[in-house]
Design an enzyme around this catalytic site. Structure first.
Site, PDB file in Angstrom:
ATOM      1  N   ARG A  98       0.837  -1.195   0.000  1.00 13.31           N
ATOM      2  CA  ARG A  98       0.000   0.000   0.000  1.00 13.31           C
ATOM      3  C   ARG A  98       0.875   1.249   0.000  1.00 13.31           C
ATOM      4  O   ARG A  98       2.029   1.224   0.430  1.00 13.31           O
ATOM      5  CB  ARG A  98      -0.913   0.014   1.233  1.00 13.31           C
ATOM      6  CG  ARG A  98      -1.815  -1.198   1.360  1.00 13.31           C
ATOM      7  CD  ARG A  98      -2.608  -1.141   2.665  1.00 13.31           C
ATOM      8  NE  ARG A  98      -3.532  -2.267   2.821  1.00 13.31           N
ATOM      9  CZ  ARG A  98      -3.228  -3.416   3.427  1.00 13.31           C
ATOM     10  NH1 ARG A  98      -2.019  -3.576   3.965  1.00 13.31           N
ATOM     11  NH2 ARG A  98      -4.114  -4.385   3.529  1.00 13.31           N
ATOM     12  N   HIS A 143      -2.786   2.448  -5.514  1.00 14.90           N
ATOM     13  CA  HIS A 143      -3.628   1.286  -5.225  1.00 14.90           C
ATOM     14  C   HIS A 143      -3.905   0.499  -6.499  1.00 14.90           C
ATOM     15  O   HIS A 143      -4.087  -0.724  -6.467  1.00 14.90           O
ATOM     16  CB  HIS A 143      -4.934   1.716  -4.562  1.00 14.90           C
ATOM     17  CG  HIS A 143      -5.504   0.668  -3.650  1.00 14.90           C
ATOM     18  ND1 HIS A 143      -4.889   0.290  -2.471  1.00 14.90           N
ATOM     19  CD2 HIS A 143      -6.615  -0.108  -3.758  1.00 14.90           C
ATOM     20  CE1 HIS A 143      -5.604  -0.663  -1.885  1.00 14.90           C
ATOM     21  NE2 HIS A 143      -6.643  -0.921  -2.647  1.00 14.90           N
ATOM     22  N   TYR A 203      -9.586 -10.503  -6.925  1.00 15.57           N
ATOM     23  CA  TYR A 203      -8.667 -10.524  -8.053  1.00 15.57           C
ATOM     24  C   TYR A 203      -8.893 -11.710  -8.969  1.00 15.57           C
ATOM     25  O   TYR A 203      -8.531 -11.676 -10.136  1.00 15.57           O
ATOM     26  CB  TYR A 203      -7.219 -10.506  -7.552  1.00 15.57           C
ATOM     27  CG  TYR A 203      -6.904  -9.250  -6.777  1.00 15.57           C
ATOM     28  CD1 TYR A 203      -6.799  -8.022  -7.412  1.00 15.57           C
ATOM     29  CD2 TYR A 203      -6.765  -9.287  -5.392  1.00 15.57           C
ATOM     30  CE1 TYR A 203      -6.550  -6.861  -6.705  1.00 15.57           C
ATOM     31  CE2 TYR A 203      -6.510  -8.133  -4.675  1.00 15.57           C
ATOM     32  CZ  TYR A 203      -6.411  -6.923  -5.333  1.00 15.57           C
ATOM     33  OH  TYR A 203      -6.170  -5.777  -4.626  1.00 15.57           O
ATOM     34  N   HIS A 206      -3.843  -9.184   3.321  1.00 14.95           N
ATOM     35  CA  HIS A 206      -5.293  -9.186   3.509  1.00 14.95           C
ATOM     36  C   HIS A 206      -5.655 -10.048   4.717  1.00 14.95           C
ATOM     37  O   HIS A 206      -5.180 -11.181   4.842  1.00 14.95           O
ATOM     38  CB  HIS A 206      -6.000  -9.749   2.275  1.00 14.95           C
ATOM     39  CG  HIS A 206      -6.013  -8.817   1.112  1.00 14.95           C
ATOM     40  ND1 HIS A 206      -6.151  -9.232  -0.201  1.00 14.95           N
ATOM     41  CD2 HIS A 206      -5.885  -7.462   1.057  1.00 14.95           C
ATOM     42  CE1 HIS A 206      -6.128  -8.188  -1.001  1.00 14.95           C
ATOM     43  NE2 HIS A 206      -5.977  -7.106  -0.259  1.00 14.95           N
ATOM     44  N   LYS A 227      -1.999  -2.703   8.025  1.00 11.47           N
ATOM     45  CA  LYS A 227      -3.105  -2.227   8.851  1.00 11.47           C
ATOM     46  C   LYS A 227      -3.045  -2.880  10.216  1.00 11.47           C
ATOM     47  O   LYS A 227      -2.788  -4.070  10.341  1.00 11.47           O
ATOM     48  CB  LYS A 227      -4.441  -2.545   8.169  1.00 11.47           C
ATOM     49  CG  LYS A 227      -4.680  -1.751   6.891  1.00 11.47           C
ATOM     50  CD  LYS A 227      -6.040  -2.046   6.302  1.00 11.47           C
ATOM     51  CE  LYS A 227      -6.301  -1.191   5.067  1.00 11.47           C
ATOM     52  NZ  LYS A 227      -7.635  -1.483   4.485  1.00 11.47           N
ATOM     53  N   ARG A 273      -1.161  -1.781  -6.940  1.00 12.55           N
ATOM     54  CA  ARG A 273      -1.360  -2.918  -6.026  1.00 12.55           C
ATOM     55  C   ARG A 273      -2.297  -3.942  -6.672  1.00 12.55           C
ATOM     56  O   ARG A 273      -2.025  -5.147  -6.654  1.00 12.55           O
ATOM     57  CB  ARG A 273      -1.944  -2.397  -4.708  1.00 12.55           C
ATOM     58  CG  ARG A 273      -2.267  -3.459  -3.653  1.00 12.55           C
ATOM     59  CD  ARG A 273      -2.616  -2.729  -2.356  1.00 12.55           C
ATOM     60  NE  ARG A 273      -3.308  -3.566  -1.384  1.00 12.55           N
ATOM     61  CZ  ARG A 273      -2.692  -4.358  -0.514  1.00 12.55           C
ATOM     62  NH1 ARG A 273      -1.385  -4.457  -0.528  1.00 12.55           N
ATOM     63  NH2 ARG A 273      -3.389  -5.057   0.362  1.00 12.55           N
TER      64      ARG A 273
END
Length: 299
Positions: free
Chosen positions: A150, A245, A280, A271, A174, A248
C-alpha cells in the site's frame, strides 16, 4: 456522548494501534451516528438500540449513499457498540444483530504487463538526467509494482526494512501487522541506485531513516506518491488512470495470472480475509472472458 467519543478515539489509536486515516474514518462514522441519535432524543450511548442504528443506516440510503459506504458505516457502528458493551458503557451490544447491504464488488482497473513495463521505462527515461527525484520515482514505482504494498506502507518504510541478501522488505500494514514481502532484481537495482546515488543528495537533518524522501529531504508524503504515480501513468498511451492502489491491484492480478495461488497472494498483500483477495480472481476471469469473446468464432 462527546466524552465517550473521545475515549473511543483513544482506544482505536492507542490500544488497537490503527492508522490515523482509519481512526478518522471510524470516528467520523460514529460521530454521524451519535448526532443522529441525539436528534432522536437520546442523551447517552447506553440508550443506543437496534432501531436507532437501523434508522441511521436508512437515512444514509435516503441521502443517496452507496451500498459500499452504507456497509462501511454499518461495520463502524458494530465495532463501536461492541466496544461499548465490552467496556461496560452499555448494557448490551446493540449492533450485534445489525445487518448491512452487500457492497458491490467492482473490478478495479489494472495495467497490462506491457503497460506496466512502459510505465517503468518512461520513468527511467525521464530520470536519465540523473535528478534524484527522478531516480526516486523509478525506485518507488518498481517497488510498488514488485510488492503490491500500500502507499502508506511504502511511505513508512525505513532503510533497515530492506533485506538485500534475501531481497525482501519488512512491511507494517493495517493494525501494525508485520509481514515480509519479496521483490525482484529490477526493483532491487532501482532501490540500490536510489540509495547510493540519489538519496544522499536529498538528505537533510530531519531525514531520519526514511527510505524514500521528498524534494525537501523529509520522509515522502503519501499524497506526493499518489501525484507521482498519476503523472507517470499519464505518460503511458492507453493506460487507465490508476494510482498506487491501482499498481497494487495490478501486481495481484499479474501474480494470479502467472500461476500464484490465492493464499500466497493473500499473504503478500496482507489481507486479513481471503474473500478480499478473491476479488482478483474475478478480475482475471473477466479479462479471460473478454479475450475469449474477441478471439473465438463461436463466442
Amino acid at each position: 456522548m462527546a466524552r465517550v467519543l473521545g475515549e473511543y478515539e483513544r482506544h482505536l489509536a492507542v490500544e488497537r494501534d490503527l492508522t490515523a486515516h482509519t481512526v478518522r474514518a471510524y470516528v467520523a462514522d460514529v460521530c454521524g451516528l451519535l448526532d443522529h441519535a441525539a436528534r432522536l432524543g437520546l442523551g447517552d450511548v447506553a440508550e443506543l438500540d437496534l432501531r436507532t442504528l437501523r434508522s441511521w443506516l436508512a437515512k444514509q440510503q435516503t441521502l443517496g449513499k452507496s451500498r459500499t459506504t452504507i456497509a462501511r458505516r454499518a461495520t463502524a457502528a458494530r465495532v463501536f457498540t461492541a466496544w461499548l458493551a465490552r467496556t461496560g458503557r452499555a448494557p448490551t451490544d446493540a449492533g450485534a444483530s445489525l445487518g448491512s447491504p452487500k457492497a458491490h464488488k467492482t473490478l478495479p482497473p489494472v495495467l497490462r504487463a506491457d503497460e506496466a513495463s512502459d510505465l517503468i521505462r518512461a520513468a527511467t527515461e525521464a530520470a536519465d538526467d540523473g535528478s534524484p527525484v527522478g531516480l526516486r520515482d523509478v525506485a518507488m514505482l518498481e517497488l510498488l509494482y514488485a510488492t503490491g504494498i500500500r502507499v502508506g506502507e511504502l511511505a513508512g518504510l525505513d532503510i533497515d526494512d530492506l533485506d538485500r541478501e534475501r531481497n525482501v522488505v519488512r512491511v507494517f500494514g493495517k493494525g501494525r501487522k508485520e509481514r515480509t514481502v519479496p521483490f525482484g532484481r529490477p526493483a532491487a537495482r532501482a532501490v540500490d541506485f536510489w540509495l547510493k546515488h540519489a538519496r544522499p543528495l536529498l538528505v537533510v537533518e530531519g531525514s531520519g531513516p526514511a527510505l524514500f524522501l521528498g524534494a525537501r529531504g523529509k520522509r515522502i508524503d503519501q499524497r506526493a506518491v499518489r501525484e507521482m504515480v498519476h503523472r507517470r501513468i499519464a505518460e503511458v498511451p492507453g493506460a487507465p488512470d490508476i494510482g498506487p492502489h491501482g499498481l497494487r491491484h495490478t501486481a495481484a492480478t499479474h501474480l494470479l495470472e502467472g500461476g500464484a495461488d490465492l493464499r500466497s497472494v493473500q499473504e503478500l498483500l496482507g489481507h486479513a480475509s481471503l474473500a478480499t483477495t478473491q476479488l482478483y480472481t474475478h478480475v482475471t476471469t473477466d479479462r479471460l472472458r473478454r479475450a475469449y469473446q474477441q478471439a473465438h468464432p463461436r463466442a
